[in-house]
Design a protein around this motif. Structure first.
Motif, mmCIF file in Angstrom:
data_model
loop_
_atom_site.group_PDB
_atom_site.id
_atom_site.type_symbol
_atom_site.label_atom_id
_atom_site.label_comp_id
_atom_site.label_asym_id
_atom_site.label_seq_id
_atom_site.Cartn_x
_atom_site.Cartn_y
_atom_site.Cartn_z
ATOM 1 N N VAL A 48 0.648 -1.257 0.013
ATOM 2 C CA VAL A 48 -0.113 -0.096 -0.140
ATOM 3 C C VAL A 48 0.878 1.315 -0.129
ATOM 4 C CG1 VAL A 48 -1.795 1.257 1.189
ATOM 5 C CG2 VAL A 48 -1.728 -1.182 1.328
ATOM 6 N N ALA A 49 2.024 1.216 0.874
ATOM 7 C CA ALA A 49 2.725 2.565 0.844
ATOM 8 C C ALA A 49 3.390 2.707 -0.389
ATOM 9 C CB ALA A 49 3.828 2.153 1.880
ATOM 10 N N PHE A 50 3.881 1.594 -0.995
ATOM 11 C CA PHE A 50 4.496 1.731 -2.585
ATOM 12 C C PHE A 50 3.333 2.392 -3.504
ATOM 13 C CE2 PHE A 50 4.475 -0.147 -6.816
ATOM 14 C CZ PHE A 50 5.541 0.507 -7.328
ATOM 15 N N LEU A 51 2.324 1.767 -3.463
ATOM 16 C CA LEU A 51 1.241 2.202 -4.282
ATOM 17 C C LEU A 51 1.036 4.057 -4.095
ATOM 18 C CD1 LEU A 51 -1.074 -0.691 -4.828
ATOM 19 C CD2 LEU A 51 0.226 0.348 -6.456
ATOM 20 N N ALA A 52 0.929 4.266 -2.914
ATOM 21 C CA ALA A 52 0.632 5.521 -2.433
ATOM 22 C C ALA A 52 1.737 6.573 -2.682
ATOM 23 C CB ALA A 52 0.410 5.654 -0.956
ATOM 24 N N SER A 53 2.861 5.935 -2.831
ATOM 25 C CA SER A 53 4.255 7.005 -3.114
ATOM 26 C C SER A 53 4.553 7.421 -4.722
ATOM 27 C CB SER A 53 5.581 5.932 -2.737
ATOM 28 O OG SER A 53 5.805 5.084 -3.633
ATOM 29 N N PRO A 54 5.566 8.452 -4.954
ATOM 30 C CA PRO A 54 5.578 8.665 -6.169
ATOM 31 C C PRO A 54 6.235 7.576 -7.137
ATOM 32 C CG PRO A 54 6.330 10.265 -4.356
ATOM 33 C CD PRO A 54 5.938 9.122 -3.849
ATOM 34 N N ALA A 55 6.693 6.695 -6.272
ATOM 35 C CA ALA A 55 7.447 5.512 -7.103
ATOM 36 C C ALA A 55 6.383 4.883 -7.744
ATOM 37 C CB ALA A 55 8.261 4.747 -6.074
ATOM 38 N N ALA A 56 5.208 4.662 -7.435
ATOM 39 C CA ALA A 56 4.270 4.208 -8.235
ATOM 40 C C ALA A 56 3.405 5.016 -9.085
ATOM 41 C CB ALA A 56 3.110 3.454 -7.104
ATOM 42 N N ARG A 57 4.149 6.071 -9.521
ATOM 43 C CA ARG A 57 3.249 7.191 -10.458
ATOM 44 C C ARG A 57 2.763 6.716 -11.709
ATOM 45 N NH1 ARG A 57 6.398 10.488 -14.376
ATOM 46 N NH2 ARG A 57 8.209 9.287 -14.662
ATOM 47 N N ILE A 58 3.470 5.370 -12.168
ATOM 48 C CA ILE A 58 2.878 4.751 -13.563
ATOM 49 C C ILE A 58 1.749 3.716 -13.474
ATOM 50 C CG2 ILE A 58 4.399 5.923 -15.086
ATOM 51 C CD1 ILE A 58 5.534 3.042 -15.358
ATOM 52 N N TYR A 59 1.738 3.372 -12.055
ATOM 53 C CA TYR A 59 0.687 2.066 -11.680
ATOM 54 C C TYR A 59 -0.751 2.849 -11.533
ATOM 55 C CZ TYR A 59 4.523 -0.794 -10.451
ATOM 56 O OH TYR A 59 5.333 -1.840 -10.568
ATOM 57 N N VAL A 60 -1.488 2.161 -12.463
ATOM 58 C CA VAL A 60 -2.917 2.764 -12.778
ATOM 59 C C VAL A 60 -3.833 1.562 -12.776
ATOM 60 C CG1 VAL A 60 -4.492 4.155 -14.112
ATOM 61 C CG2 VAL A 60 -2.306 4.802 -13.591
ATOM 62 N N GLY A 61 -4.676 1.464 -12.105
ATOM 63 C CA GLY A 61 -5.715 0.412 -12.191
ATOM 64 C C GLY A 61 -5.209 -1.029 -12.164
ATOM 65 N N GLN A 62 -4.037 -1.219 -11.478
ATOM 66 C CA GLN A 62 -3.517 -2.416 -11.177
ATOM 67 C C GLN A 62 -3.904 -3.257 -10.140
ATOM 68 O OE1 GLN A 62 -1.283 -3.352 -13.538
ATOM 69 N NE2 GLN A 62 -2.142 -1.855 -14.536
ATOM 70 N N THR A 63 -3.809 -4.526 -10.054
ATOM 71 C CA THR A 63 -3.983 -5.146 -8.688
ATOM 72 C C THR A 63 -2.898 -6.030 -8.320
ATOM 73 O OG1 THR A 63 -6.345 -5.611 -9.510
ATOM 74 C CG2 THR A 63 -5.731 -6.997 -7.790
ATOM 75 N N LEU A 64 -2.196 -5.473 -7.212
ATOM 76 C CA LEU A 64 -0.701 -6.227 -6.695
ATOM 77 C C LEU A 64 -1.181 -7.223 -5.856
ATOM 78 C CD1 LEU A 64 1.429 -3.016 -6.447
ATOM 79 C CD2 LEU A 64 0.720 -4.212 -8.545
ATOM 80 N N GLY A 65 -0.306 -8.238 -6.070
ATOM 81 C CA GLY A 65 -0.349 -9.440 -5.294
ATOM 82 C C GLY A 65 0.563 -9.854 -4.268
ATOM 83 N N PRO A 66 0.557 -9.374 -3.039
ATOM 84 C CA PRO A 66 1.418 -9.944 -1.957
ATOM 85 C C PRO A 66 0.568 -11.128 -1.402
ATOM 86 C CG PRO A 66 0.163 -7.958 -1.237
ATOM 87 C CD PRO A 66 -0.115 -8.260 -2.429
ATOM 88 N N ASN A 67 1.401 -12.444 -1.949
ATOM 89 C CA ASN A 67 0.297 -13.730 -1.952
ATOM 90 C C ASN A 67 1.300 -14.797 -1.446
ATOM 91 O OD1 ASN A 67 1.267 -14.261 -4.309
ATOM 92 N ND2 ASN A 67 -0.657 -13.626 -5.321
ATOM 93 N N SER A 68 2.498 -14.805 -1.304
ATOM 94 C CA SER A 68 3.278 -15.938 -0.843
ATOM 95 C C SER A 68 3.361 -16.954 -2.320
ATOM 96 C CB SER A 68 2.971 -16.652 0.449
ATOM 97 O OG SER A 68 2.635 -15.856 1.247
ATOM 98 N N GLY A 69 3.079 -16.193 -3.235
ATOM 99 C CA GLY A 69 3.011 -17.036 -4.620
ATOM 100 C C GLY A 69 2.112 -17.698 -4.917
ATOM 101 N N ASP A 70 0.804 -17.730 -4.234
ATOM 102 C CA ASP A 70 -0.425 -18.550 -4.169
ATOM 103 C C ASP A 70 -0.960 -18.334 -5.735
ATOM 104 O OD1 ASP A 70 -2.126 -20.240 -3.257
ATOM 105 O OD2 ASP A 70 -3.466 -19.155 -2.379
ATOM 106 N N VAL A 71 -1.074 -17.117 -6.138
ATOM 107 C CA VAL A 71 -1.580 -16.677 -7.535
ATOM 108 C C VAL A 71 -0.594 -15.947 -8.188
ATOM 109 C CG1 VAL A 71 -3.465 -15.299 -8.465
ATOM 110 C CG2 VAL A 71 -3.970 -16.638 -6.416
ATOM 111 N N MET A 72 -0.322 -16.624 -9.406
ATOM 112 C CA MET A 72 0.616 -15.874 -10.321
ATOM 113 C C MET A 72 -0.119 -15.578 -11.664
ATOM 114 S SD MET A 72 4.052 -18.400 -9.715
ATOM 115 C CE MET A 72 4.409 -19.019 -8.168
ATOM 116 N N LEU A 73 -0.134 -14.194 -11.824
ATOM 117 C CA LEU A 73 -0.982 -13.596 -12.986
ATOM 118 C C LEU A 73 -0.214 -12.966 -14.093
ATOM 119 C CD1 LEU A 73 -4.084 -11.823 -11.206
ATOM 120 C CD2 LEU A 73 -3.843 -14.345 -12.536
#
Ligand code: NAI
Length: 246
Positions: free
Chosen positions: A221-246
């Motif tokens: 969440v902190a990453f998505l809220a930061s300027p480092a994520a400025r080109i992330y738009v409409g994405q769904t990021l997956g912190p998931n221990s590798g359970d789902v790989m898209l």
């Protein structure tokens, strides 16, 4: 210029516990001002008082429009216009589809999907007017792959992912970035409410072999809220221990 993490005025819903609490703590540690919003007044107050300055507790039911309006007004009064909304409040409940009650279906959709809609609707006019805002919606990988006995939960989370993408298409060019996070199994009170059998089977399936911690999601969440994520738009990021790989 995208707003720095420390300059955000954040509202985190469901911040009295688990992922929301870890997110509020992460944003606060970065220097942000944080509204700790939760249905549970006691836990919200405990988190806000542990954080101290730059944090306030607000009691809210995210499915109640009047309560959501009051939450945003409390943010305005304490810190100013909300620049970062984390739609995190959530509940879990399991039932086979044949015995799923309408009441349980409605509550699930109300907290997750209606709640995300209401909170977003309450903050977005000011974000668009200022051309400055970030919205992070906490979905779930179950919204991507489904889950047995979790039709209502999975449908609500899939709805959040659809809302995220559509809203991102509508508002990105106007200075508001919208993204989602779809965590895998995370060690919180919520996952402990799922059956022991589910937890045992799930842990055995994970490529990493273990559940994530709330702090792992907070970091996303902190990453998505930061300027480092400025080109992330409409994405769904997956912190998931590798359970789902898209
Ligand atoms: P948690 O149970 O530790 O925290 C949820 C918080 O939301 C609680 O403090 C609760 O009081 C609050 N809440 C519930 N209904 C509310 C309402 N109507 N209005 C305001 N606040 C309300 O759960 P956890 O695990 O931290 O969940 C946070 C979010 O992460 C939820 O949306 C959940 O669906 C999602 N998630 C959790 C995963 C997990 O494995 N723990 C996996 C994927 C997604």
């Amino acid at each position: 210029m995208a707003r720095r993490l420390e300059d955000h005025i954040a509202i985190v819903t469901g911040a009295g516990s688990g992922i929301g609490r870890a997110t509020a703590m992460r944003l606060h540690a970065a220097g942000a001002r944080v509204v700790v919003a939760d249905l549970n007044a006691e836990t919200a107050a405990a988190v806000a008082s542990a954080l101290g300055e730059r944090a306030v507790a607000v009691t809210v039911d995210v499915s109640d429009p009047a309560a959501v309006t009051a939450m945003v007004a409390a943010c305005e009064a304490a810190f100013g216009t909300c620049t970062l909304l984390v739609n995190n409040a959530g509940i879990v409940h399991q039932a086979p589809f044949e015995t799923l009650e309408l009441e349980d279906w409605d509550r699930m959709i109300a907290v997750h999907l209606r709640g995300t809609f209401l909170c977003t609707r309450a903050v977005i006019p000011a974000m668009l007017a200022a051309e400055d805002g970030v919205i992070v919606n906490i979905a779930s990988q179950l919204g991507q792959i489904g889950g047995i006995d979790l039709c209502h939960y999975s449908a609500a989370k899939a709805g959040i992912i659809g809302l995220t993408k559509s809203l991102a298409r509508e508002v990105s060019a106007r200075g508001v970035r919208v993204n989602a996070v779809a965590p895998g199994p995370i060690m919180t009170d919520l996952s402990m409410r799922l059956s022991e059998e589910w937890r045992r089977t799930k842990a055995a399936e994970l490529p990493l072999g273990y559940f994530g911690e709330p702090e792992d999601v907070a970091e996303t969440v902190a990453f998505l809220a930061s300027p480092a994520a400025r080109i992330y738009v409409g994405q769904t990021l997956g912190p998931n221990s590798g359970d789902v790989m898209l």
